[in-house]
Write a protein that holds these residues in place. Sequence first.
Motif, PDB file in Angstrom:
ATOM      1  N   ALA A 108      -3.317  -4.105 -25.383  1.00 17.04           N
ATOM      2  CA  ALA A 108      -3.495  -5.229 -26.306  1.00 17.04           C
ATOM      3  C   ALA A 108      -2.269  -5.359 -27.208  1.00 17.04           C
ATOM      4  O   ALA A 108      -1.769  -6.458 -27.435  1.00 17.04           O
ATOM      5  N   LEU A 109      -1.775  -4.231 -27.696  1.00 14.06           N
ATOM      6  CA  LEU A 109      -0.574  -4.267 -28.527  1.00 14.06           C
ATOM      7  C   LEU A 109       0.634  -4.737 -27.717  1.00 14.06           C
ATOM      8  O   LEU A 109       1.326  -5.686 -28.093  1.00 14.06           O
ATOM      9  N   ASP A 110       0.855  -4.089 -26.618  1.00 13.92           N
ATOM     10  CA  ASP A 110       2.025  -4.363 -25.785  1.00 13.92           C
ATOM     11  C   ASP A 110       2.075  -5.839 -25.382  1.00 13.92           C
ATOM     12  O   ASP A 110       3.109  -6.501 -25.486  1.00 13.92           O
ATOM     13  N   ASN A 111       0.946  -6.341 -24.947  1.00 19.41           N
ATOM     14  CA  ASN A 111       0.925  -7.714 -24.442  1.00 19.41           C
ATOM     15  C   ASN A 111       0.910  -8.747 -25.549  1.00 19.41           C
ATOM     16  O   ASN A 111       1.446  -9.835 -25.380  1.00 19.41           O
ATOM     17  N   THR A 112       0.329  -8.393 -26.679  1.00 19.04           N
ATOM     18  CA  THR A 112       0.381  -9.327 -27.803  1.00 19.04           C
ATOM     19  C   THR A 112       1.834  -9.538 -28.236  1.00 19.04           C
ATOM     20  O   THR A 112       2.272 -10.670 -28.444  1.00 19.04           O
ATOM     21  N   LEU A 113       2.569  -8.459 -28.354  1.00 17.45           N
ATOM     22  CA  LEU A 113       3.963  -8.587 -28.782  1.00 17.45           C
ATOM     23  C   LEU A 113       4.746  -9.440 -27.792  1.00 17.45           C
ATOM     24  O   LEU A 113       5.527 -10.315 -28.177  1.00 17.45           O
ATOM     25  N   GLN A 114       4.506  -9.187 -26.519  1.00 20.42           N
ATOM     26  CA  GLN A 114       5.229  -9.962 -25.512  1.00 20.42           C
ATOM     27  C   GLN A 114       4.831 -11.426 -25.552  1.00 20.42           C
ATOM     28  O   GLN A 114       5.661 -12.314 -25.398  1.00 20.42           O
ATOM     29  N   ASP A 115       3.544 -11.666 -25.766  1.00 22.40           N
ATOM     30  CA  ASP A 115       3.092 -13.056 -25.780  1.00 22.40           C
ATOM     31  C   ASP A 115       3.659 -13.795 -26.986  1.00 22.40           C
ATOM     32  O   ASP A 115       3.986 -14.976 -26.908  1.00 22.40           O
ATOM     33  N   ILE A 116       3.745 -13.093 -28.106  1.00 24.10           N
ATOM     34  CA  ILE A 116       4.335 -13.726 -29.294  1.00 24.10           C
ATOM     35  C   ILE A 116       5.774 -14.148 -28.988  1.00 24.10           C
ATOM     36  O   ILE A 116       6.190 -15.270 -29.272  1.00 24.10           O
ATOM     37  N   VAL A 117       6.510 -13.250 -28.366  1.00 25.22           N
ATOM     38  CA  VAL A 117       7.906 -13.555 -28.061  1.00 25.22           C
ATOM     39  C   VAL A 117       8.002 -14.705 -27.070  1.00 25.22           C
ATOM     40  O   VAL A 117       8.777 -15.640 -27.255  1.00 25.22           O
ATOM     41  N   ILE A 118       7.192 -14.661 -26.027  1.00 28.46           N
ATOM     42  CA  ILE A 118       7.352 -15.678 -24.980  1.00 28.46           C
ATOM     43  C   ILE A 118       6.877 -17.047 -25.474  1.00 28.46           C
ATOM     44  O   ILE A 118       7.473 -18.070 -25.168  1.00 28.46           O
ATOM     45  N   ARG A 119       5.828 -17.062 -26.301  1.00 28.61           N
ATOM     46  CA  ARG A 119       5.373 -18.350 -26.832  1.00 28.61           C
ATOM     47  C   ARG A 119       6.416 -18.925 -27.798  1.00 28.61           C
ATOM     48  O   ARG A 119       6.667 -20.129 -27.821  1.00 28.61           O
ATOM     49  N   TYR A 120       6.993 -18.043 -28.566  1.00 26.08           N
ATOM     50  CA  TYR A 120       8.042 -18.462 -29.503  1.00 26.08           C
ATOM     51  C   TYR A 120       9.218 -19.080 -28.739  1.00 26.08           C
ATOM     52  O   TYR A 120       9.678 -20.177 -29.047  1.00 26.08           O
ATOM     53  N   GLU A 121       9.675 -18.376 -27.718  1.00 30.67           N
ATOM     54  CA  GLU A 121      10.831 -18.877 -26.971  1.00 30.67           C
ATOM     55  C   GLU A 121      10.481 -20.142 -26.184  1.00 30.67           C
ATOM     56  O   GLU A 121      11.317 -21.028 -26.021  1.00 30.67           O
ATOM     57  N   ARG A 122       9.256 -20.218 -25.720  1.00 34.95           N
ATOM     58  CA  ARG A 122       8.835 -21.430 -25.011  1.00 34.95           C
ATOM     59  C   ARG A 122       8.870 -22.620 -25.956  1.00 34.95           C
ATOM     60  O   ARG A 122       9.332 -23.699 -25.621  1.00 34.95           O
ATOM     61  N   MET A 123       8.402 -22.409 -27.183  1.00 29.20           N
ATOM     62  CA  MET A 123       8.411 -23.492 -28.166  1.00 29.20           C
ATOM     63  C   MET A 123       9.832 -23.827 -28.605  1.00 29.20           C
ATOM     64  O   MET A 123      10.106 -24.938 -29.046  1.00 29.20           O
ATOM     65  N   ARG A 124      10.690 -22.849 -28.481  1.00 27.45           N
ATOM     66  CA  ARG A 124      12.091 -23.137 -28.824  1.00 27.45           C
ATOM     67  C   ARG A 124      12.808 -23.839 -27.691  1.00 27.45           C
ATOM     68  O   ARG A 124      14.026 -24.030 -27.740  1.00 27.45           O
ATOM     69  N   GLY A 125      12.051 -24.202 -26.658  1.00 27.18           N
ATOM     70  CA  GLY A 125      12.618 -25.037 -25.615  1.00 27.18           C
ATOM     71  C   GLY A 125      13.193 -24.284 -24.434  1.00 27.18           C
ATOM     72  O   GLY A 125      13.752 -24.893 -23.505  1.00 27.18           O
ATOM     73  N   LYS A 126      13.070 -22.973 -24.437  1.00 32.30           N
ATOM     74  CA  LYS A 126      13.648 -22.216 -23.331  1.00 32.30           C
ATOM     75  C   LYS A 126      12.805 -22.362 -22.066  1.00 32.30           C
ATOM     76  O   LYS A 126      11.612 -22.656 -22.126  1.00 32.30           O
ATOM     77  N   ASP A 127      13.432 -22.089 -20.952  1.00 35.84           N
ATOM     78  CA  ASP A 127      12.715 -21.978 -19.687  1.00 35.84           C
ATOM     79  C   ASP A 127      12.137 -20.562 -19.662  1.00 35.84           C
ATOM     80  O   ASP A 127      12.712 -19.631 -19.118  1.00 35.84           O
ATOM     81  N   ALA A 128      10.997 -20.446 -20.326  1.00 30.19           N
ATOM     82  CA  ALA A 128      10.450 -19.117 -20.599  1.00 30.19           C
ATOM     83  C   ALA A 128       9.595 -18.624 -19.442  1.00 30.19           C
ATOM     84  O   ALA A 128       8.634 -19.276 -19.053  1.00 30.19           O
ATOM     85  N   LEU A 129       9.991 -17.475 -18.930  1.00 25.89           N
ATOM     86  CA  LEU A 129       9.255 -16.897 -17.799  1.00 25.89           C
ATOM     87  C   LEU A 129       8.764 -15.514 -18.174  1.00 25.89           C
ATOM     88  O   LEU A 129       9.543 -14.655 -18.577  1.00 25.89           O
ATOM     89  N   TRP A 130       7.456 -15.343 -18.030  1.00 23.04           N
ATOM     90  CA  TRP A 130       6.880 -14.019 -18.265  1.00 23.04           C
ATOM     91  C   TRP A 130       6.269 -13.557 -16.945  1.00 23.04           C
ATOM     92  O   TRP A 130       5.229 -14.052 -16.534  1.00 23.04           O
ATOM     93  N   VAL A 131       6.975 -12.660 -16.312  1.00 17.13           N
ATOM     94  CA  VAL A 131       6.538 -12.182 -14.998  1.00 17.13           C
ATOM     95  C   VAL A 131       5.361 -11.238 -15.168  1.00 17.13           C
ATOM     96  O   VAL A 131       5.377 -10.354 -16.022  1.00 17.13           O
ATOM     97  N   VAL A 132       4.356 -11.444 -14.335  1.00 14.23           N
ATOM     98  CA  VAL A 132       3.161 -10.617 -14.441  1.00 14.23           C
ATOM     99  C   VAL A 132       2.738 -10.122 -13.067  1.00 14.23           C
ATOM    100  O   VAL A 132       3.046 -10.745 -12.056  1.00 14.23           O
ATOM    101  N   GLY A 133       2.069  -9.015 -13.049  1.00 16.80           N
ATOM    102  CA  GLY A 133       1.535  -8.490 -11.808  1.00 16.80           C
ATOM    103  C   GLY A 133       0.944  -7.128 -12.039  1.00 16.80           C
ATOM    104  O   GLY A 133       0.869  -6.661 -13.167  1.00 16.80           O
ATOM    105  N   THR A 134       0.504  -6.515 -10.977  1.00 10.73           N
ATOM    106  CA  THR A 134      -0.107  -5.201 -11.102  1.00 10.73           C
ATOM    107  C   THR A 134       0.601  -4.193 -10.211  1.00 10.73           C
ATOM    108  O   THR A 134       1.302  -4.558  -9.272  1.00 10.73           O
ATOM    109  N   ASP A 135       0.377  -2.953 -10.552  1.00 12.61           N
ATOM    110  CA  ASP A 135       1.028  -1.844  -9.890  1.00 12.61           C
ATOM    111  C   ASP A 135       0.004  -1.167  -8.974  1.00 12.61           C
ATOM    112  O   ASP A 135      -1.141  -0.947  -9.379  1.00 12.61           O
ATOM    113  N   HIS A 136       0.423  -0.811  -7.785  1.00 14.39           N
ATOM    114  CA  HIS A 136      -0.537  -0.225  -6.850  1.00 14.39           C
ATOM    115  C   HIS A 136      -0.967   1.172  -7.278  1.00 14.39           C
ATOM    116  O   HIS A 136      -1.997   1.669  -6.853  1.00 14.39           O
ATOM    117  N   ALA A 137      -0.170   1.804  -8.152  1.00 15.32           N
ATOM    118  CA  ALA A 137      -0.571   3.063  -8.791  1.00 15.32           C
ATOM    119  C   ALA A 137      -1.123   4.079  -7.807  1.00 15.32           C
ATOM    120  O   ALA A 137      -2.302   4.432  -7.849  1.00 15.32           O
TER     121      ALA A 137
END
Length: 1022
Positions: A108-137
């Motif tokens: 929750a902490l890790d992803n909240t921080l990332q989401d804050i950054v990506i939403r901020y940059e998206r609003m600043r007009g960037k071509d904001a890409l947040w790559v997501v996926g899972t690890d086979h672990a």
Amino acid sequence: MLRCNAHAGMGLFLREQYRPSPPPGRPRHYPAGRPGGGEGRYCLLRVSEYETMSTQLPKTFDPAEIEARWYSHWEDNGLFRPERPDAEPFTIVNPPPNVTGSLHIGHALDNTLQDIVIRYERMRGKDALWVVGTDHAGIATQMVVERQMEERQDKRANYTREEFVEKVWEWKEESGGTITRQLRRLGCSMDWSREQFTMDEHFSNAVLKVFVDLYNEGLIYRDKRLVNWDPKLRTAISDLEVESQNVPGHFWHFKYPLADGATLDDGRDYIEVATTRPETMLADMAVAVHPGDQRYKSVVGKHVVLPITGRRVPVVADEHADPELGSGAVKITPGHDFNDFEVGKRAGIAPADMLNMLDAEANVCQTADRLIPEEFIGLHRFKRDGKDGARELVVRRLKEQGYLIPHITRTKKGEEIEQDSEPRTIATPFGDRGGVVIEPWLTDQWYVDAEKLAQAPMQAVQDGDIEIIPQSWEKTFFHWMENIQPWCISRQLWWGHRIPAWFVRFYNTDGTTGTLEPVSEVIVDETLEGAYEQMIYRPEYEDGGGPLLFVYDTMQEAEERWLSDVLESPGPEATKRHGVVFVQDPDVLDTWFSSGLWPFATLGWPDESAPLYQKHYPNDLLISGFDILFFWDARMMMQGMHLTGQVPWPRLYLHGLVRAADGSKMSKSKGNVVDPLGLIDQYGADALRFFMAAMESQGRDIKMDDKRVEGYRNFATKLWNATRFCQSNGIGASATLAAPDAKLAVNQWIIGEVAETVEALDTAMAELRFDAAADTIYHFVWDRFCDWYLELIKPVFAGDADSSAAVETRAVAGWALDQILVMLHPFMPFITEELWSKQGAVNDKNRANYPLITAKWPEPQASVSKDATNAIDWVIELTTATRSARNELGIPPGKKLAAYCPAPSDLATRTIERSAAAIERLARLTPVTLGEMPSGPAMQVMAGADVFVVPLEGVIDIEAEKARLAKALEASAKEAKSLEGRLGNANFVERAKPEAVEKARADHAHHSAEVERLTTALGRLE
RNA sequence: GGGCGUAUAGCUCAGUGGUAGAGCACUGUAUUGACAUUGCAGGGGUCGGAAGUUCAACUCUUCCUACGCCCACCA
């Protein structure tokens, strides 16, 4: 006189929107009311439905309903990654959670921080890409599936490898989506349309290619040496997966008799050795003493005969033996101890000759020299399930045979107590997954030459090409990288990327030399075909026709079948001269070997012309917990820099752990884990997110604090109600892109406050100070906007709704609220999006088509009238001072009082006239008269340089007022005196910075004037 | 053994070379219109200890104490 030129330069508080990309064809549905943690409380609401919904805000704020509605809207409409082909890219990759995982508070902490950054940059007009996926672990997932099998009285051994892997895939399809649903509940705006999995075909191909390339470059090699072996999971693990724990244990002392009648100088015919692991003595191959140790000088090169096995082993000199420790002599078991392995090699024992006495499950097996007595064979290494193991039996036999030296302790009374062993706390290695004691075990494994790969990342950090935030982690990073050991990457599992290496056995088809030798060769290639091709181009086959190829899945199968398969195989004689058996290495790669490729393999690499790779690699930032700095971050640097020639990201932000409220580490065994989904249910995702941001100061762990989450829920409610207030006064979305024209001081003031807030936010975001950013927006919304601005504009709406003041104020308030929603959105995406849409509907029926998530971030270019700002600040000061005085004197806060300002400043004169309504409403002072008041009892209130005299005939307690003023006078006088002292110090005036001196002078003047005024005020009461 | 971090209001935490702030808790008070998931006002800290540098130290340096984490090692 108010000058209203302030807004002239304010043109860029735009409400401009970016065009969202067309919705992907398939709307997402989420099952409602899904059991198990409530991760699936989504329901689908089509865009058309809420467009026609009432825009009037309901009285109560229901986060759950809003969250479900907006998340699916964003995702269904492709708003997490709007098409912006020409925009500057901004890229982060999400640390892929284990596919078996569920969202814990750290996520929750890790992803909240990332989401804050990506939403901020998206609003600043960037071509904001947040790559997501899972690890086979690998290990974790295989364990989950095996555990499920156990519950059904089933086990992995009942299946072929292929069948088992198929079952894991089935499990993944059915249950692997938990965490991705939960990330959605947190509001994370990842690019789900390109969701990745580390075992996707593309990704797997990249992994294999990397393995082959590194092998060909000599950076991956196969080696026989000791590995950390997990006897429960029956696999090798890397150094990092070993956790050292202090556990109570024992220290035993033994006699090893010298052979051939040799004695030590003191006459003893044995050497004393001590150990915490007596069972390993069954595979002892030497006794080591320090070369300079005089006690043993005479026996170096001679032998001892080991008890129990009777093995004759040499006494060797080695620096490893510490003369200060114990007897100075140490038993050497090269096959079962990392230090001893090195000593053994130095003593000339080749790894292949080192004795092994344990099987894969850490049960005793016979050594190559067959000297272990039968009674030991098959015993577990130590006591298990109440049954004695090899350790206990070795001790018992040694004791029986007189080789045990008892441990003697003395009680306080001087009595001697004899024990078999000395109690000791022993740092013991445990496997981080299996939880059992790790056994150093001699096997063939694949290793990465980490030392070579570590050079470039170290240089990059040194040169500032990669910035580690907070910087204090750099030392830790360097320390690890400088001492890095070969990285064992092979795992004896079925789930994972199978190593693209083939063990090859040659034979002649006539059977004469046709035996399967132990591994005679390994061929590494991405495919079987490729591996075979590597063979047929060999010189011995240049006359055409390669060898006949037989491929088996396991060595056992090959043993059983190869000969009959050869004899039965058809084919021209020419190609039957030679046969070759291929068995692919059964092992898979360490999960971290593949996740190290995450920043680029998710973007199309190894195709370097892939558009995403071209545009989005290197990434811009990596946010991760410090706990995976070595596991993942450093590996990404090593692999990324070697394979792509570029740093994976120029900035690495490391955050801490989320701890339980009492500061302890959360763990399932302690039962103190806090479920973030529960917090979301209780307070809303926005509140939890804001908590995480507000608490995230660099370099510190976060302690869980439910009250604080609740406080941020209250904050959301406050904003909700402020918006309701706006709506009830006809304040809607701003009709203009720029800040509206403002003539009223209060409106100019709030425009200036917005500008300051944007600036402070931008600064905080640039420095990744999430706490400062959250704090800034919090206090602006609550203290400035709600507590002062909305209160100050209430009088405007009390009058004519069509007056120019009301029209202007509606416009400015609507604009300011818009800015709030934009600035708060990265932190609290759900409520802000909801309010944005509801606000827009006031003036713009189509507002819902222009979601906040892609709205434009404010670009402040404001210069605000200082006069206006001063006037409002002055009103605030007057109000606060009046309220405070009333409170202390017990005057009812609502009681309206007349006031006199005997010597008004220019500011006072202007502001009293223009802001009379606000002063009346907030300070409850009316009328305010410029000039002396008639004599009589009064209360004195100060604002700026102005003194107000408030007559209080019959109400005031003169003595109380005197006391109040005297207290203030004392404080002011103390301040003034202290400053006077400093200014009187020649050293200060000469040596301090001029600004400091200037400030001290100004402060002194201010306090002196205050003393003056308070003295006068007191005098008036006499 | 090596390294890192933290010690600031009752609690959880920000903070800057020019004698301290937030949230919660606490005290008093307000209640027919945005909001009690609230408003207003207020109390509360010699910034872990000692020494040093400086005109000035909560802030810089050294040492000490306590707590926490990481790495290595203890045969």
